[in-house]
Design a protein around this motif. Structure first.
Motif, PDB file in Angstrom:
ATOM      1  N   THR A   1       0.778  -1.253  -0.219  1.00  0.00           N
ATOM      2  CA  THR A   1      -0.123  -0.137  -0.054  1.00  0.00           C
ATOM      3  C   THR A   1       0.902   1.452   0.086  1.00  0.00           C
ATOM      4  OG1 THR A   1      -0.301  -0.017   2.473  1.00  0.00           O
ATOM      5  CG2 THR A   1      -1.852  -0.860   1.060  1.00  0.00           C
ATOM      6  N   ILE A   2       0.388   2.409  -0.745  1.00  0.00           N
ATOM      7  CA  ILE A   2       1.119   3.563  -0.795  1.00  0.00           C
ATOM      8  C   ILE A   2       0.190   4.754  -0.419  1.00  0.00           C
ATOM      9  CG2 ILE A   2       2.102   5.293  -2.266  1.00  0.00           C
ATOM     10  CD1 ILE A   2       2.997   2.972  -4.048  1.00  0.00           C
ATOM     11  N   ASN A   3       0.525   5.673   0.624  1.00  0.00           N
ATOM     12  CA  ASN A   3      -0.328   6.544   0.890  1.00  0.00           C
ATOM     13  C   ASN A   3      -0.476   7.614  -0.241  1.00  0.00           C
ATOM     14  OD1 ASN A   3      -0.569   6.089   3.938  1.00  0.00           O
ATOM     15  ND2 ASN A   3       1.726   6.822   4.069  1.00  0.00           N
ATOM     16  N   VAL A   4      -1.545   8.196  -0.534  1.00  0.00           N
ATOM     17  CA  VAL A   4      -1.854   9.088  -1.660  1.00  0.00           C
ATOM     18  C   VAL A   4      -1.852  10.359  -1.153  1.00  0.00           C
ATOM     19  CG1 VAL A   4      -3.400   9.730  -3.532  1.00  0.00           C
ATOM     20  CG2 VAL A   4      -3.248   7.300  -2.857  1.00  0.00           C
ATOM     21  N   LYS A   5      -0.835  11.289  -1.817  1.00  0.00           N
ATOM     22  CA  LYS A   5      -0.769  12.673  -1.232  1.00  0.00           C
ATOM     23  C   LYS A   5      -2.029  13.462  -1.605  1.00  0.00           C
ATOM     24  CE  LYS A   5       1.403  14.668  -5.716  1.00  0.00           C
ATOM     25  NZ  LYS A   5       2.559  15.255  -6.278  1.00  0.00           N
ATOM     26  N   ASP A   6      -2.896  13.371  -2.616  1.00  0.00           N
ATOM     27  CA  ASP A   6      -3.947  14.107  -2.735  1.00  0.00           C
ATOM     28  C   ASP A   6      -5.182  13.497  -1.450  1.00  0.00           C
ATOM     29  OD1 ASP A   6      -3.673  15.347  -5.460  1.00  0.00           O
ATOM     30  OD2 ASP A   6      -3.081  13.387  -5.852  1.00  0.00           O
ATOM     31  N   THR A   7      -6.035  14.509  -1.467  1.00  0.00           N
ATOM     32  CA  THR A   7      -7.224  14.230  -0.290  1.00  0.00           C
ATOM     33  C   THR A   7      -8.025  13.042  -0.800  1.00  0.00           C
ATOM     34  OG1 THR A   7      -7.073  16.596   0.533  1.00  0.00           O
ATOM     35  CG2 THR A   7      -8.922  15.168   0.950  1.00  0.00           C
ATOM     36  N   ILE A   8      -7.891  11.871  -0.108  1.00  0.00           N
ATOM     37  CA  ILE A   8      -8.736  10.812  -0.287  1.00  0.00           C
ATOM     38  C   ILE A   8      -9.699  10.722   0.803  1.00  0.00           C
ATOM     39  CG2 ILE A   8      -9.000   8.371  -1.136  1.00  0.00           C
ATOM     40  CD1 ILE A   8      -7.648   9.978  -3.269  1.00  0.00           C
ATOM     41  N   PRO A   9     -10.990  10.604   1.082  1.00  0.00           N
ATOM     42  CA  PRO A   9     -11.811  10.488   2.271  1.00  0.00           C
ATOM     43  C   PRO A   9     -11.620   9.237   2.880  1.00  0.00           C
ATOM     44  CG  PRO A   9     -13.250  10.891   0.164  1.00  0.00           C
ATOM     45  CD  PRO A   9     -11.923  11.253  -0.205  1.00  0.00           C
ATOM     46  N   ALA A  10     -11.700   9.184   4.120  1.00  0.00           N
ATOM     47  CA  ALA A  10     -11.694   7.724   4.808  1.00  0.00           C
ATOM     48  C   ALA A  10     -13.111   6.855   4.315  1.00  0.00           C
ATOM     49  CB  ALA A  10     -11.511   7.899   6.131  1.00  0.00           C
ATOM     50  N   MET A  11     -12.970   5.793   4.561  1.00  0.00           N
ATOM     51  CA  MET A  11     -14.284   5.000   4.520  1.00  0.00           C
ATOM     52  C   MET A  11     -14.875   4.956   5.866  1.00  0.00           C
ATOM     53  SD  MET A  11     -15.032   1.047   3.217  1.00  0.00           S
ATOM     54  CE  MET A  11     -14.342   0.197   4.627  1.00  0.00           C
ATOM     55  N   ASN A  12     -15.932   5.569   5.975  1.00  0.00           N
ATOM     56  CA  ASN A  12     -16.556   5.759   7.427  1.00  0.00           C
ATOM     57  C   ASN A  12     -17.479   4.598   7.685  1.00  0.00           C
ATOM     58  OD1 ASN A  12     -14.983   8.146   7.923  1.00  0.00           O
ATOM     59  ND2 ASN A  12     -16.550   9.472   7.172  1.00  0.00           N
ATOM     60  N   ILE A  13     -17.415   3.973   8.684  1.00  0.00           N
ATOM     61  CA  ILE A  13     -18.327   2.956   9.111  1.00  0.00           C
ATOM     62  C   ILE A  13     -19.128   3.239  10.565  1.00  0.00           C
ATOM     63  CG2 ILE A  13     -18.720   0.322   9.804  1.00  0.00           C
ATOM     64  CD1 ILE A  13     -15.464   1.592   8.096  1.00  0.00           C
ATOM     65  N   GLY A  14     -20.240   2.926  10.565  1.00  0.00           N
ATOM     66  CA  GLY A  14     -21.034   3.520  11.569  1.00  0.00           C
ATOM     67  C   GLY A  14     -22.613   2.956  11.639  1.00  0.00           C
ATOM     68  N   LEU A  15     -23.121   3.569  12.598  1.00  0.00           N
ATOM     69  CA  LEU A  15     -24.476   3.070  12.864  1.00  0.00           C
ATOM     70  C   LEU A  15     -25.533   3.956  12.253  1.00  0.00           C
ATOM     71  CD1 LEU A  15     -24.437   2.422  16.828  1.00  0.00           C
ATOM     72  CD2 LEU A  15     -23.666   0.924  14.839  1.00  0.00           C
TER      73      LEU A  15
END
Length: 302
Positions: free
Chosen positions: A258-272
């Motif tokens: 895996t490689i960190n992407v320098k551009d803004t990539i939103p996280a995958m949010n998990i919740g209720l």
């Protein structure tokens, strides 16, 4: 030997006020108690935390570093003291809807723990896509759901995000992008791209791609995470996916980096999610409190 919360509180008070006498007044204890606690703390840590001067107590470099950790520890302890607690006697049936990714990579271990915590609670799981879950919550077919809250748009639903899973670039071992100091969407757009479609992954992906002047060179769209894993591992393309679904090896035993992407990539949010304004059943409340407390304990990490 471990330090105590009492020693931490005395240390913080002295660091903030700069004088043992003032800290003693503020804490309503004797100066000797603070002096002893600080000496014990320094012995445990093996470093000096203060420089004793005619004007008071000045933090050393080690003391300044330790003060930051002391704040974190005391804040987390305060959070833990405010945790909700639910009786293990909660009973009944809880109808829980969840999406494919959540059931496959997040929910099972927690369902097992919940069943041990609440032995009289029957949890029924239903795998559905987001649209079906939203409709089912509004129709009261489900009590609560666990899904990607970042995809929820229905204003009639209340949501509570539990965690955010960082999205990174997946590449095969020894890929040329691993040699670069930074990698962005510009570089990724030059590579063949495997687009995951399950749980609206393609829609989520195109949202951040559309904010850039670049577009992925998609060679395959698939609902199978294992297909993406295998394609990437075998050097057929790259993909941007979350850490939650990442595994370092494909089914063929080939490495995926895996490689960190320098551009803004939103996280995958998990919740209720549940119907806004609905009175949660005792079972649903227990389910929600379990995850809320889990977040507190995970955040403490001390």
């Amino acid at each position: 030997m471990a330090f105590s919360l009492r020693q931490l509180r005395y240390f913080v008070a002295t660091a903030e006020l700069g004088q043992i006498s003032q800290a003693a007044v503020n804490l309503s204890i004797s100066q000797s108690a603070i002096t002893t606690a600080i000496k014990e703390l320094e012995q445990i840590l093996g470093v000096g935390l203060f420089l004793r001067t005619p004007h008071g107590m000045d933090l050393t470099e080690a003391g300044r570093q330790f003060l930051s950790h002391a704040y974190d520890i005391l804040n987390k302890v305060d959070e833990a003291m405010r945790l909700d607690f639910v009786s293990s006697e909660v009973e009944g049936t809880l109808m829980v809807a969840a999406t494919y990714t959540v059931i496959g990579y997040f929910l099972p271990v927690h369902i097992e723990r919940l069943r041990r915590l609440f032995p009289n609670l029957e949890i029924l799981l239903f795998e559905q896509n987001r649209e079906s879950i939203e409709e089912g919550l509004l129709a009261n077919r489900y009590d609560i759901s666990v899904l990607l809250t970042s995809n929820i748009v229905n204003p009639q639903l209340a949501t509570e995000t539990l965690l955010g899973s960082t999205r990174r670039l997946w590449v095969p071992a020894q890929h040329q992008l691993l040699q670069r100091e930074d990698v962005g969407l510009r570089e990724i757009a030059e590579e063949p791209y495997i687009m995951l479609t399950v749980d609206e992954a393609a829609y989520s992906s195109l949202k951040y791609w559309s904010n850039s002047p670049y577009q992925p060179r998609v060679i395959l769209r698939t609902s199978s995470i294992e297909a993406v894993r295998s394609m990437v591992a075998n050097g057929l393309g790259v993909a941007i996916l979350s850490d939650m679904v990442h595994r370092p090896w494909s089914l063929e035993g080939r490495r995926i980096e895996t490689i960190n992407v320098k551009d803004t990539i939103p996280a995958m949010n998990i919740g209720l999610a549940w119907r806004k304004g609905a009175e949660l059943t005792p079972a649903a409340k227990a389910f929600r409190v379990y995850y809320r407390n889990l977040n507190h304990f995970t955040a403490m990490n001390v």
